[in-house]
Design a protein around this motif. Sequence first.
Motif, PDB file in Angstrom:
ATOM      1  N   HIS A  68       0.815  -1.216   0.000  1.00 22.25           N
ATOM      2  CA  HIS A  68       0.000   0.000   0.000  1.00 22.25           C
ATOM      3  C   HIS A  68       0.852   1.270   0.000  1.00 22.25           C
ATOM      4  CE1 HIS A  68      -3.477  -2.527   1.134  1.00 22.25           C
ATOM      5  NE2 HIS A  68      -4.212  -1.501   0.766  1.00 22.25           N
ATOM      6  N   GLY A  69       2.124   1.172   0.384  1.00 24.51           N
ATOM      7  CA  GLY A  69       2.894   2.377   0.686  1.00 24.51           C
ATOM      8  C   GLY A  69       3.686   2.981  -0.447  1.00 24.51           C
ATOM      9  N   GLY A  70       3.731   2.344  -1.629  1.00 23.43           N
ATOM     10  CA  GLY A  70       4.578   2.869  -2.693  1.00 23.43           C
ATOM     11  C   GLY A  70       3.901   3.801  -3.668  1.00 23.43           C
ATOM     12  N   GLY A  71       2.586   3.668  -3.833  1.00 23.03           N
ATOM     13  CA  GLY A  71       1.883   4.467  -4.835  1.00 23.03           C
ATOM     14  C   GLY A  71       1.979   5.961  -4.589  1.00 23.03           C
ATOM     15  N   ALA A  72       1.781   6.375  -3.340  1.00 21.87           N
ATOM     16  CA  ALA A  72       1.827   7.803  -3.019  1.00 21.87           C
ATOM     17  C   ALA A  72       3.227   8.366  -3.210  1.00 21.87           C
ATOM     18  CB  ALA A  72       1.350   8.038  -1.591  1.00 21.87           C
ATOM     19  N   LEU A  73       4.238   7.591  -2.838  1.00 21.28           N
ATOM     20  CA  LEU A  73       5.618   8.052  -3.005  1.00 21.28           C
ATOM     21  C   LEU A  73       5.961   8.222  -4.478  1.00 21.28           C
ATOM     22  CD1 LEU A  73       8.466   8.675  -1.953  1.00 21.28           C
ATOM     23  CD2 LEU A  73       8.902   6.213  -1.935  1.00 21.28           C
ATOM     24  N   VAL A  79       5.335  13.759  -9.895  1.00 19.79           N
ATOM     25  CA  VAL A  79       4.840  15.133 -10.071  1.00 19.79           C
ATOM     26  C   VAL A  79       5.977  16.132  -9.883  1.00 19.79           C
ATOM     27  CG1 VAL A  79       3.333  16.902  -9.085  1.00 19.79           C
ATOM     28  CG2 VAL A  79       2.467  14.591  -9.462  1.00 19.79           C
ATOM     29  N   VAL A  80       6.781  15.946  -8.845  1.00 19.64           N
ATOM     30  CA  VAL A  80       7.900  16.848  -8.588  1.00 19.64           C
ATOM     31  C   VAL A  80       8.893  16.812  -9.743  1.00 19.64           C
ATOM     32  CG1 VAL A  80       9.883  17.296  -7.088  1.00 19.64           C
ATOM     33  CG2 VAL A  80       7.662  16.747  -6.084  1.00 19.64           C
ATOM     34  N   ALA A  81       9.227  15.607 -10.209  1.00 23.75           N
ATOM     35  CA  ALA A  81      10.205  15.485 -11.301  1.00 23.75           C
ATOM     36  C   ALA A  81       9.703  16.140 -12.580  1.00 23.75           C
ATOM     37  CB  ALA A  81      10.514  14.008 -11.549  1.00 23.75           C
ATOM     38  N   VAL A  82       8.426  15.949 -12.888  1.00 24.15           N
ATOM     39  CA  VAL A  82       7.865  16.562 -14.102  1.00 24.15           C
ATOM     40  C   VAL A  82       7.865  18.081 -13.988  1.00 24.15           C
ATOM     41  CG1 VAL A  82       5.745  16.836 -15.442  1.00 24.15           C
ATOM     42  CG2 VAL A  82       6.493  14.555 -14.763  1.00 24.15           C
ATOM     43  N   LEU A  83       7.439  18.599 -12.840  1.00 24.96           N
ATOM     44  CA  LEU A  83       7.389  20.047 -12.654  1.00 24.96           C
ATOM     45  C   LEU A  83       8.785  20.669 -12.726  1.00 24.96           C
ATOM     46  CD1 LEU A  83       4.747  20.460  -9.796  1.00 24.96           C
ATOM     47  CD2 LEU A  83       4.490  21.063 -12.211  1.00 24.96           C
ATOM     48  N   VAL A  84       9.734  20.069 -12.013  1.00 29.99           N
ATOM     49  CA  VAL A  84      11.090  20.618 -11.997  1.00 29.99           C
ATOM     50  C   VAL A  84      11.713  20.557 -13.383  1.00 29.99           C
ATOM     51  CG1 VAL A  84      13.425  20.276 -11.110  1.00 29.99           C
ATOM     52  CG2 VAL A  84      11.480  20.119  -9.562  1.00 29.99           C
ATOM     53  N   THR A 141      10.055  20.829  -5.115  1.00 25.11           N
ATOM     54  CA  THR A 141      10.043  21.512  -6.411  1.00 25.11           C
ATOM     55  C   THR A 141      10.818  22.817  -6.354  1.00 25.11           C
ATOM     56  OG1 THR A 141       7.872  20.538  -6.903  1.00 25.11           O
ATOM     57  CG2 THR A 141       8.553  22.444  -8.221  1.00 25.11           C
ATOM     58  N   ALA A 142      10.554  23.604  -5.320  1.00 26.17           N
ATOM     59  CA  ALA A 142      11.228  24.898  -5.204  1.00 26.17           C
ATOM     60  C   ALA A 142      12.737  24.743  -5.045  1.00 26.17           C
ATOM     61  CB  ALA A 142      10.652  25.665  -4.010  1.00 26.17           C
ATOM     62  N   LEU A 143      13.168  23.714  -4.332  1.00 23.73           N
ATOM     63  CA  LEU A 143      14.599  23.513  -4.122  1.00 23.73           C
ATOM     64  C   LEU A 143      15.277  22.904  -5.343  1.00 23.73           C
ATOM     65  CD1 LEU A 143      14.519  22.098  -0.483  1.00 23.73           C
ATOM     66  CD2 LEU A 143      15.340  24.342  -1.185  1.00 23.73           C
ATOM     67  N   GLY A 144      14.518  22.195  -6.163  1.00 20.94           N
ATOM     68  CA  GLY A 144      15.118  21.526  -7.309  1.00 20.94           C
ATOM     69  C   GLY A 144      15.231  22.368  -8.552  1.00 20.94           C
ATOM     70  N   VAL A 145      14.344  23.354  -8.712  1.00 18.70           N
ATOM     71  CA  VAL A 145      14.314  24.130  -9.953  1.00 18.70           C
ATOM     72  C   VAL A 145      15.586  24.933 -10.193  1.00 18.70           C
ATOM     73  CG1 VAL A 145      13.170  26.077 -11.103  1.00 18.70           C
ATOM     74  CG2 VAL A 145      11.816  24.208 -10.179  1.00 18.70           C
ATOM     75  N   PRO A 146      16.110  25.704  -9.240  1.00 17.65           N
ATOM     76  CA  PRO A 146      17.286  26.541  -9.550  1.00 17.65           C
ATOM     77  C   PRO A 146      18.480  25.759 -10.059  1.00 17.65           C
ATOM     78  CG  PRO A 146      16.292  27.222  -7.471  1.00 17.65           C
ATOM     79  CD  PRO A 146      15.632  25.946  -7.861  1.00 17.65           C
ATOM     80  N   TYR A 147      18.814  24.665  -9.396  1.00 17.34           N
ATOM     81  CA  TYR A 147      19.962  23.862  -9.842  1.00 17.34           C
ATOM     82  C   TYR A 147      19.690  23.244 -11.212  1.00 17.34           C
ATOM     83  CZ  TYR A 147      23.430  20.142 -10.024  1.00 17.34           C
ATOM     84  OH  TYR A 147      24.431  19.299 -10.425  1.00 17.34           O
ATOM     85  N   LEU A 194      17.993  14.682 -16.951  1.00 11.74           N
ATOM     86  CA  LEU A 194      17.623  15.526 -15.814  1.00 11.74           C
ATOM     87  C   LEU A 194      16.362  15.005 -15.139  1.00 11.74           C
ATOM     88  CD1 LEU A 194      18.161  18.134 -14.218  1.00 11.74           C
ATOM     89  CD2 LEU A 194      16.739  19.339 -15.880  1.00 11.74           C
ATOM     90  N   PHE A 195      15.406  14.526 -15.932  1.00  8.28           N
ATOM     91  CA  PHE A 195      14.185  13.973 -15.351  1.00  8.28           C
ATOM     92  C   PHE A 195      14.505  12.796 -14.435  1.00  8.28           C
ATOM     93  CE2 PHE A 195      10.908  10.689 -15.513  1.00  8.28           C
ATOM     94  CZ  PHE A 195       9.838  11.367 -14.955  1.00  8.28           C
ATOM     95  N   GLY A 196      15.373  11.903 -14.904  1.00  9.09           N
ATOM     96  CA  GLY A 196      15.753  10.769 -14.062  1.00  9.09           C
ATOM     97  C   GLY A 196      16.405  11.198 -12.770  1.00  9.09           C
ATOM     98  N   LEU A 197      17.316  12.165 -12.858  1.00  7.25           N
ATOM     99  CA  LEU A 197      17.999  12.646 -11.661  1.00  7.25           C
ATOM    100  C   LEU A 197      17.036  13.341 -10.708  1.00  7.25           C
ATOM    101  CD1 LEU A 197      21.275  14.038 -13.270  1.00  7.25           C
ATOM    102  CD2 LEU A 197      21.014  11.952 -11.916  1.00  7.25           C
ATOM    103  N   ARG A 198      16.120  14.136 -11.251  1.00  6.26           N
ATOM    104  CA  ARG A 198      15.179  14.851 -10.385  1.00  6.26           C
ATOM    105  C   ARG A 198      14.176  13.891  -9.751  1.00  6.26           C
ATOM    106  NH1 ARG A 198      18.218  18.047  -8.753  1.00  6.26           N
ATOM    107  NH2 ARG A 198      16.501  18.441  -7.335  1.00  6.26           N
ATOM    108  N   PHE A 199      13.834  12.799 -10.451  1.00  5.92           N
ATOM    109  CA  PHE A 199      12.955  11.812  -9.842  1.00  5.92           C
ATOM    110  C   PHE A 199      13.644  11.157  -8.650  1.00  5.92           C
ATOM    111  CE2 PHE A 199      11.190   7.591  -9.258  1.00  5.92           C
ATOM    112  CZ  PHE A 199       9.822   7.815  -9.320  1.00  5.92           C
TER     113      PHE A 199
END
Length: 276
Positions: A68-73, A79-84, A141-147, A194-199
């Motif tokens: 049950h615990g992996g879907g939310a993670l 979502v974070v990786a796509v946005l960043v 997301t906010a911490l990942g975008v600048p780098y 970059l997507f892989g790294l941000r994920f």
Amino acid sequence: MRAAAIAPARVPLAVAPGLLLTLLALTGPLFAPHPVAAPVTTPYAPPGTDTPLGGDQLGRDVLSRMLHGGGALIGSALVVAVLVTALAAVLGCFAVLTPTLGRLVERGADVAMLLPPVLGVMLLALAWPGGGRLAVMTAATALGVPYAVRVVAGAAAPVAASGFVEAATASGERLWHLALREILPNLRSTVLALFGLRFVAAVYVISMAGFLQLGPRPPAPDWALMIRENAPGALLNPWAVVAPSLAIGLLAVSVNLAADALTPTARLRRAKAGTR
């Protein structure tokens, strides 16, 4: 012809682990043998016939909570990786064409790299009481975008100085056309990597927040939260801690390998190797 026959056969081998683990995490609740919140054995019980991974600190089935615990993670990290990645790709292309924005990107990246992710998550969690998982995702997301913007801008700089971009500039093309139609399509390898790294980074940040109980709260089934909750009984039932730890690590590694295998540069390397 030989390269075309070999290259497609190798890609699924690298992509399959990430797809299988993601599919298992998303469909896991369908295969859980016990209710996720119901005690079915003694606290920290060792693995048995009905509980292959034993029990947790309240006697709940570790395997059921794992499923049950992996879907939310995965959903949050995706979502974070796509946005960043999307924000970084667009801003990075504009940054190499606009000196002012380029300087802002450099300063923002410097600040983001100096601020530890755990501190950023904690600050936002304190400023946003009750934000839960959404607050953690916002901080990641906010911490990942600048780098990430700096990475894209570095890759886009040679493209922006190429002849076809200079020709488009001389012909009077607008800034958005230069950034999104001329430069961005030539950064596919960088964007995929970059997507892989941000994920991977998002998985670690969200897991860290769960371990610190800044995201999901008990009794929610969450891999990182399971590690924190069951750490006191790790010697009684190690699987209550080892299983979610392995799941987080395997998820990050498998998705990163899949993203790397799908980049055009990797496909070109396989094609060249197949022609030898």
